[in-house]
Enzyme design. Sequence first.
Site, PDB file in Angstrom:
ATOM      1  CE  LYS A  91     -17.650   1.837  -3.761  1.00 45.57           C
ATOM      2  NZ  LYS A  91     -17.127   0.882  -4.703  1.00 45.57           N
ATOM      3  CB  THR A 120     -16.762  -2.750  -6.810  1.00 43.12           C
ATOM      4  OG1 THR A 120     -16.799  -3.758  -5.802  1.00 43.12           O
ATOM      5  CG2 THR A 120     -18.124  -2.652  -7.489  1.00 43.12           C
ATOM      6  CG  LEU A 143     -37.531  -8.536   2.798  1.00 43.54           C
ATOM      7  CD1 LEU A 143     -38.757  -9.447   2.754  1.00 43.54           C
ATOM      8  CD2 LEU A 143     -37.732  -7.347   1.849  1.00 43.54           C
ATOM      9  CB  CYS A 172     -20.309  -1.597  -0.665  1.00 45.12           C
ATOM     10  SG  CYS A 172     -18.702  -1.986   0.034  1.00 45.12           S
ATOM     11  CG  LEU A 219     -15.296  -8.686   2.012  1.00 44.26           C
ATOM     12  CD1 LEU A 219     -15.652  -7.607   3.007  1.00 44.26           C
ATOM     13  CD2 LEU A 219     -13.820  -9.012   2.116  1.00 44.26           C
ATOM     14  NE  ARG A 220     -22.032 -11.634   5.009  1.00 44.75           N
ATOM     15  CZ  ARG A 220     -22.485 -12.564   5.849  1.00 44.75           C
ATOM     16  NH1 ARG A 220     -23.708 -12.491   6.330  1.00 44.75           N
ATOM     17  NH2 ARG A 220     -21.723 -13.567   6.219  1.00 44.75           N
ATOM     18  CD  GLU A 221     -17.270  -2.304   5.840  1.00 46.22           C
ATOM     19  OE1 GLU A 221     -17.472  -1.761   6.939  1.00 46.22           O
ATOM     20  OE2 GLU A 221     -16.932  -1.675   4.814  1.00 46.22           O
ATOM     21  CG  ASP A 234      -2.117   0.897   1.103  1.00 48.52           C
ATOM     22  OD1 ASP A 234      -3.239   0.368   0.998  1.00 48.52           O
ATOM     23  OD2 ASP A 234      -1.943   2.138   1.091  1.00 48.52           O
TER      24      ASP A 234
HETATM   25  C1  UGA Z   1     -22.363  -5.174   1.042  1.00 50.73           C
HETATM   26  C2  UGA Z   1     -22.826  -6.525   0.481  1.00 50.73           C
HETATM   27  O1  UGA Z   1     -23.768  -7.125   1.374  1.00 50.73           O
HETATM   28  C3  UGA Z   1     -21.627  -7.479   0.309  1.00 50.73           C
HETATM   29  O2  UGA Z   1     -22.045  -8.690  -0.278  1.00 50.73           O
HETATM   30  C4  UGA Z   1     -20.608  -6.778  -0.609  1.00 50.73           C
HETATM   31  O3  UGA Z   1     -19.446  -7.579  -0.782  1.00 50.73           O
HETATM   32  C5  UGA Z   1     -20.186  -5.462   0.019  1.00 50.73           C
HETATM   33  O4  UGA Z   1     -21.356  -4.628   0.184  1.00 50.73           O
HETATM   34  C6  UGA Z   1     -19.213  -4.813  -0.906  1.00 50.73           C
HETATM   35  O5  UGA Z   1     -19.585  -4.451  -2.017  1.00 50.73           O
HETATM   36  O6  UGA Z   1     -18.032  -4.761  -0.564  1.00 50.73           O
HETATM   37  P1  UGA Z   1     -21.691  -4.323   3.487  1.00 50.73           P
HETATM   38  O7  UGA Z   1     -21.538  -2.963   2.882  1.00 50.73           O
HETATM   39  O8  UGA Z   1     -20.644  -4.833   4.413  1.00 50.73           O
HETATM   40  O9  UGA Z   1     -21.831  -5.424   2.337  1.00 50.73           O
HETATM   41  O10 UGA Z   1     -23.052  -4.281   4.302  1.00 50.73           O
HETATM   42  P2  UGA Z   1     -24.476  -5.010   4.256  1.00 50.73           P
HETATM   43  O11 UGA Z   1     -24.500  -6.077   5.260  1.00 50.73           O
HETATM   44  O12 UGA Z   1     -24.865  -5.345   2.874  1.00 50.73           O
HETATM   45  O13 UGA Z   1     -25.402  -3.821   4.788  1.00 50.73           O
HETATM   46  C7  UGA Z   1     -25.517  -2.611   4.018  1.00 50.73           C
HETATM   47  C8  UGA Z   1     -26.464  -1.645   4.668  1.00 50.73           C
HETATM   48  O14 UGA Z   1     -27.794  -2.105   4.535  1.00 50.73           O
HETATM   49  C9  UGA Z   1     -26.244  -1.408   6.165  1.00 50.73           C
HETATM   50  O15 UGA Z   1     -26.334  -0.013   6.416  1.00 50.73           O
HETATM   51  C10 UGA Z   1     -27.389  -2.156   6.813  1.00 50.73           C
HETATM   52  O16 UGA Z   1     -27.766  -1.594   8.041  1.00 50.73           O
HETATM   53  C11 UGA Z   1     -28.480  -1.972   5.770  1.00 50.73           C
HETATM   54  N1  UGA Z   1     -29.551  -3.003   5.824  1.00 50.73           N
HETATM   55  C12 UGA Z   1     -29.256  -4.313   5.630  1.00 50.73           C
HETATM   56  C13 UGA Z   1     -30.862  -2.612   6.065  1.00 50.73           C
HETATM   57  O17 UGA Z   1     -31.165  -1.407   6.235  1.00 50.73           O
HETATM   58  N2  UGA Z   1     -31.837  -3.573   6.098  1.00 50.73           N
HETATM   59  C14 UGA Z   1     -31.576  -4.876   5.904  1.00 50.73           C
HETATM   60  O18 UGA Z   1     -32.511  -5.691   5.945  1.00 50.73           O
HETATM   61  C15 UGA Z   1     -30.249  -5.264   5.669  1.00 50.73           C
END
Ligand code: UGA
Length: 437
Positions: free
Chosen positions: A267, A121, A254, A264, A150-152, A30
């Site tokens: 944007k 991405t 949901l 993610c 991956l999800r954070e 990096d």
């Molecule tokens: C998301 C995707 O889920 C991953 O698969 C992807 O790899 C990642 O973006 C990425 O592109 O790197 P992430 O940003 O870690 O992952 O978070 P999510 O778990 O998807 O949640 C996103 C947002 O949606 C959060 O603010 C969460 O609170 C909100 N959310 C989620 C809701 O408001 N309602 C729900 O039912 C689920």
Amino acid sequence: MRISVIGCGYLGAVHAAAMAELGHEVIGIDIDANKIANLAEGKPPFFEPGLPEILSSAIASGRLSFSTDMADAAGATVHFVAVGTPQKRGSSAADLRYVNAAFASLAPHLAAGDLVVGKSTVPVGTAARLAADLTAAGSGAMLAWNPEFLREGFAVKDTISPDRLVYGVPSGAEGERASALLNEIYASAVATGTPVVVTDYATSELVKVAANAFLATKISFINAMAEIAEVAGADVTQLADAIGYDNRIGRRFLNAGVGFGGGCLPKDIRAFTARAEELGRGESVAFLKEVDQINLRRRQRVVDLTVEALDGRANEKKVAVLGLAFKPYSDDVRDSPALEVAVQLRGLGARVVATDPQAIENSRRLHPQLEYEADALDALRDADVLVLVTEWPEFRELDPVAIGEIVRTRTIVDGRNCLDAAAWRAAGWTYRGLGRP
Ligand code: UGA
């Protein structure tokens, strides 16, 4: 396998540590010297459960090292590029400057037979352009695109045991060799039957943005139902349960509330719209603009409900904001609905005291004008209203009877619909959820 990982942000740092954990010999690179110095000591620059442990064990094993010098990528067979693609300032499009810079500075260190693997991405069409550049540079290296899902908060598990692998590769013998190398890297996941989709560059790029667009749409769909439920006197959480029993729909993603944020989903849907417009097919994903609008309206709705709960005047009232991170198990406040709600309420003159188990430092850096308390009980003492905007377990488990004794007014706005409304009401609270009576 000898691997380099270019870019040690969220994606890259986790990927480098996870690849070393899988037994590969990894160098993480990096340009940020401070980040590299911390990583080399086993300290991730962000909160991610399980990461400090695998980082330390991989460093101790001698399989993982870090550098700021791109020349140290030489000698690796596979080079993952995992730099960020943030939203461009003043536009919805993705900013590709870090991807372009990473490829340009990596190119002189590549040898014939090396495989460069894009993980960032990117807008569809980027991989084909970068592959042509690689060919033109004449090193004999080839390109694959291998998007990351991956999800954070679950990043380590998602990297070591992904639910699918997608390889965008060139056609013919080159593509077969690229797939074979990737199968070797992900051998443990492949051996346990993880589905592998081998495809072309464009499909692999689109898979990633389509997945995030679908998830964002699912969340905004239920939030749109919440808006209707609010005027119809219905309960969106029961509605979500009832439609979620249909396997074709499914209950996950949901949860209606303050909406999605993070580095993610927001944007990515904007960049997808911008790219579709460039390709002359803006109308195909025009609905994503609506998805974005519904999402942003929910933040405003939480602010409005809070002001309503304060009888229309936020000025000088103490508002305890529970949560700052965009979701639990994260310290990430990029495009966080929780932080935005706190900032807006402060802007209306409220005395906002915010708390979060992990995200205070990141929030303070961006918004020093807010007051922060590490202990939730200190934040909510004498509060005129509580606003729950990130569903951390410690907030879900708050005892309405006990904390009823230390607030000034027993009023709560549950911006994540994660509390037991009946229990809070029984303890004398005025409870307001989103899309619930
Ligand atoms: C998301 C995707 O889920 C991953 O698969 C992807 O790899 C990642 O973006 C990425 O592109 O790197 P992430 O940003 O870690 O992952 O978070 P999510 O778990 O998807 O949640 C996103 C947002 O949606 C959060 O603010 C969460 O609170 C909100 N959310 C989620 C809701 O408001 N309602 C729900 O039912 C689920």
